[in-house]
Design a protein around this motif. Sequence first.
Motif, short mmCIF file in Angstrom:
data_model
loop_
_atom_site.label_atom_id
_atom_site.label_comp_id
_atom_site.label_asym_id
_atom_site.label_seq_id
_atom_site.Cartn_x
_atom_site.Cartn_y
_atom_site.Cartn_z
N ARG A 1 1.41 -17.19 8.63
CA ARG A 1 0.64 -15.96 8.78
C ARG A 1 -0.71 -16.25 9.43
O ARG A 1 -1.43 -17.16 9.00
CB ARG A 1 0.40 -15.31 7.42
N SER A 2 -1.05 -15.44 10.41
CA SER A 2 -2.38 -15.56 11.00
C SER A 2 -3.38 -14.67 10.29
O SER A 2 -4.59 -14.80 10.49
CB SER A 2 -2.34 -15.20 12.49
N ARG A 3 -2.89 -13.76 9.46
CA ARG A 3 -3.74 -12.94 8.59
C ARG A 3 -2.88 -12.39 7.46
O ARG A 3 -1.67 -12.57 7.44
CB ARG A 3 -4.41 -11.80 9.37
N ARG A 4 -3.54 -11.71 6.54
CA ARG A 4 -2.84 -11.22 5.36
C ARG A 4 -1.93 -10.06 5.71
O ARG A 4 -2.27 -9.19 6.53
CB ARG A 4 -3.86 -10.77 4.32
N LEU A 5 -0.75 -10.02 5.07
CA LEU A 5 0.15 -8.88 5.19
C LEU A 5 -0.30 -7.77 4.25
O LEU A 5 -0.83 -8.04 3.16
CB LEU A 5 1.58 -9.27 4.80
N THR A 6 -0.08 -6.52 4.65
CA THR A 6 -0.22 -5.43 3.69
C THR A 6 0.90 -5.53 2.66
O THR A 6 1.91 -6.21 2.88
CB THR A 6 -0.16 -4.07 4.38
N LEU A 7 0.75 -4.83 1.53
CA LEU A 7 1.80 -4.87 0.52
C LEU A 7 3.10 -4.31 1.06
O LEU A 7 4.18 -4.87 0.82
CB LEU A 7 1.35 -4.07 -0.72
N ALA A 8 3.02 -3.19 1.81
CA ALA A 8 4.24 -2.62 2.37
C ALA A 8 4.92 -3.60 3.32
O ALA A 8 6.15 -3.75 3.31
CB ALA A 8 3.92 -1.31 3.10
N ALA A 9 4.13 -4.28 4.15
CA ALA A 9 4.70 -5.26 5.08
C ALA A 9 5.33 -6.43 4.33
O ALA A 9 6.38 -6.94 4.73
CB ALA A 9 3.62 -5.76 6.04
N GLU A 10 4.69 -6.87 3.24
CA GLU A 10 5.27 -7.93 2.42
C GLU A 10 6.66 -7.53 1.94
O GLU A 10 7.62 -8.32 1.99
CB GLU A 10 4.36 -8.21 1.23
N MET A 11 6.78 -6.30 1.48
CA MET A 11 8.07 -5.79 1.01
C MET A 11 9.09 -5.76 2.14
O MET A 11 10.25 -6.16 1.95
CB MET A 11 7.89 -4.39 0.42
N VAL B 1 19.74 -0.05 11.43
CA VAL B 1 18.32 0.05 11.81
C VAL B 1 17.80 1.35 11.25
O VAL B 1 18.36 2.42 11.50
CB VAL B 1 18.14 -0.01 13.33
N ILE B 2 16.72 1.26 10.48
CA ILE B 2 16.17 2.41 9.77
C ILE B 2 14.83 2.80 10.37
O ILE B 2 13.95 1.96 10.56
CB ILE B 2 16.01 2.10 8.27
N ASN B 3 14.71 4.09 10.67
CA ASN B 3 13.46 4.67 11.13
C ASN B 3 12.79 5.29 9.91
O ASN B 3 13.16 6.35 9.45
CB ASN B 3 13.76 5.74 12.19
N GLY B 4 11.80 4.58 9.35
CA GLY B 4 11.26 4.94 8.05
C GLY B 4 10.51 6.25 8.03
O GLY B 4 10.11 6.79 9.06
N MET B 5 10.30 6.77 6.82
CA MET B 5 9.58 8.02 6.60
C MET B 5 8.47 7.77 5.59
O MET B 5 8.67 7.09 4.59
CB MET B 5 10.53 9.10 6.06
N GLY B 6 7.28 8.32 5.85
CA GLY B 6 6.18 8.20 4.91
C GLY B 6 5.24 7.07 5.28
O GLY B 6 5.30 6.49 6.37
N ASP B 7 4.36 6.73 4.35
CA ASP B 7 3.32 5.73 4.58
C ASP B 7 3.33 4.66 3.51
O ASP B 7 3.73 4.90 2.36
CB ASP B 7 1.93 6.40 4.60
N ASN B 8 2.90 3.49 3.94
CA ASN B 8 2.59 2.39 3.04
C ASN B 8 3.72 2.08 2.06
O ASN B 8 4.88 2.06 2.44
CB ASN B 8 1.27 2.69 2.32
N VAL B 9 3.39 1.84 0.77
CA VAL B 9 4.37 1.37 -0.19
C VAL B 9 5.47 2.40 -0.43
O VAL B 9 6.64 2.04 -0.63
CB VAL B 9 3.68 0.99 -1.51
N ALA B 10 5.12 3.69 -0.38
CA ALA B 10 6.14 4.73 -0.56
C ALA B 10 7.21 4.63 0.52
O ALA B 10 8.40 4.77 0.24
CB ALA B 10 5.49 6.11 -0.54
N ALA B 11 6.79 4.40 1.77
CA ALA B 11 7.75 4.25 2.86
C ALA B 11 8.59 3.00 2.68
O ALA B 11 9.81 3.02 2.88
CB ALA B 11 7.00 4.20 4.19
N ALA B 12 7.95 1.89 2.30
CA ALA B 12 8.69 0.64 2.10
C ALA B 12 9.68 0.77 0.96
O ALA B 12 10.80 0.24 1.02
CB ALA B 12 7.71 -0.50 1.84
N SER B 13 9.32 1.49 -0.09
CA SER B 13 10.21 1.67 -1.24
C SER B 13 11.43 2.50 -0.86
O SER B 13 12.56 2.20 -1.27
CB SER B 13 9.46 2.33 -2.39
N LEU B 14 11.21 3.56 -0.08
CA LEU B 14 12.33 4.39 0.37
C LEU B 14 13.27 3.58 1.26
O LEU B 14 14.50 3.66 1.12
CB LEU B 14 11.79 5.61 1.13
#
Length: 387
Positions: A142-152, A197-210
């Motif tokens: 990693r060249s920088r920190r991942l967001t929580l959603a990106a980590e998921m 291939v999934i085109n996600g809906m929503g933002d941040n952790v909510a989107a990653a969870s869906l």
Amino acid sequence: MDERTQMADRMTEIRRSLLEAPADGLVERLAAEAQRVYGCSALRLFQVDYRLAALLPLDGGAARTRPGDPAWRCFDHQHLVDSDGVTYLPVTVRGERIGVLAVTGVDPARVTGAELLEVATMLAHELAAVRAGTDRYALAARSRRLTLAAEMQWELLPGRSRERASFGLAGQLEPAYAVRGDTFDWSDDGHRVWLSVINGMGDNVAAASLTALATYALRNARRAGLSLADQAALADQAIYSYHQGAQYLGTLLLELDLTAGTVTAIDAGSPQLLRLAGDEVVLEELEEQFPLGMFEGSIYRPQRFQLEPGERLYVVSDGVFDAAAEAGRYGAGALDRFVRRSGSLAPLQAVRSLLADLRAFVESDLVDDAVVVCLEWHGARPDAAGR
């Protein structure tokens, strides 16, 4: 004792040493073995970062990121590169490109390039085996920190590239360090490849969870041996039962028959599908059906089309099309050019090149979620020994 037997004995010693090494100490153990067995003065591992933009050293220090650098030539072309007393070796396992091994002070009288390539592949297998048990290699890539959603999202992926005799496959998420809901998944059994291939809906952790819910539902259905249409229906029911239609996902499901080249597809409000045949780029017209989870009890109808050996499919999410369109009225034409220009590259190079061209075209990094996946069918071919 002949040279072949001596090489086999050396490889056995190195393999045993790596197996006995602590999970976080593989490279240091290999460096010590390389010095003892081959007389090498230094050995360093460079891992490709999440953005496919840098080769980051495991031990810290400067990264080699300039186009044309020996390390990048090794990574891109997947062959040994000698430069200024350093031998660069691809660290790759079953098509998953982890990075590059840089070995200094190689004595050609003591070791051949072929043997060093085997050592690098051996390291790749061990790195793949221990990644779940230590964070060292993930952090160093990693060249920088991942967001929580990106980590998921990154933990959800099966890998970033896959190679077998009959096909090549690669994908990338953008923005790599802050992706939210877009993702891809795949599996193969030697006879078929399944790709979603999934085109996600929503933002941040909510989107990653869906997206995670949809991915696991699709995997569960696939692993139960269900047809593609039933996989879509089961995932649709799982998402609807939880969200009651308030949230849903555009998804493209593909199944490629590796013997015949027949593609079965379900377009559930999905990302777009481009086919590259020679120099011609064609938007594959599919019947658009309801996104997963939009309505209760949706029924999905599969479509089929035929690939010829050497043809490629590019799955491109809305984030890519939108970025190209916002850059000017000729965005769609530019995207076709990017796809066409990447046709001679290996799938992971093609994905990396296409996204780099897109960033240059829009004159910025991508902000909205975007996914590009490249799948090439080579034709019906028996597999060689897996690497």
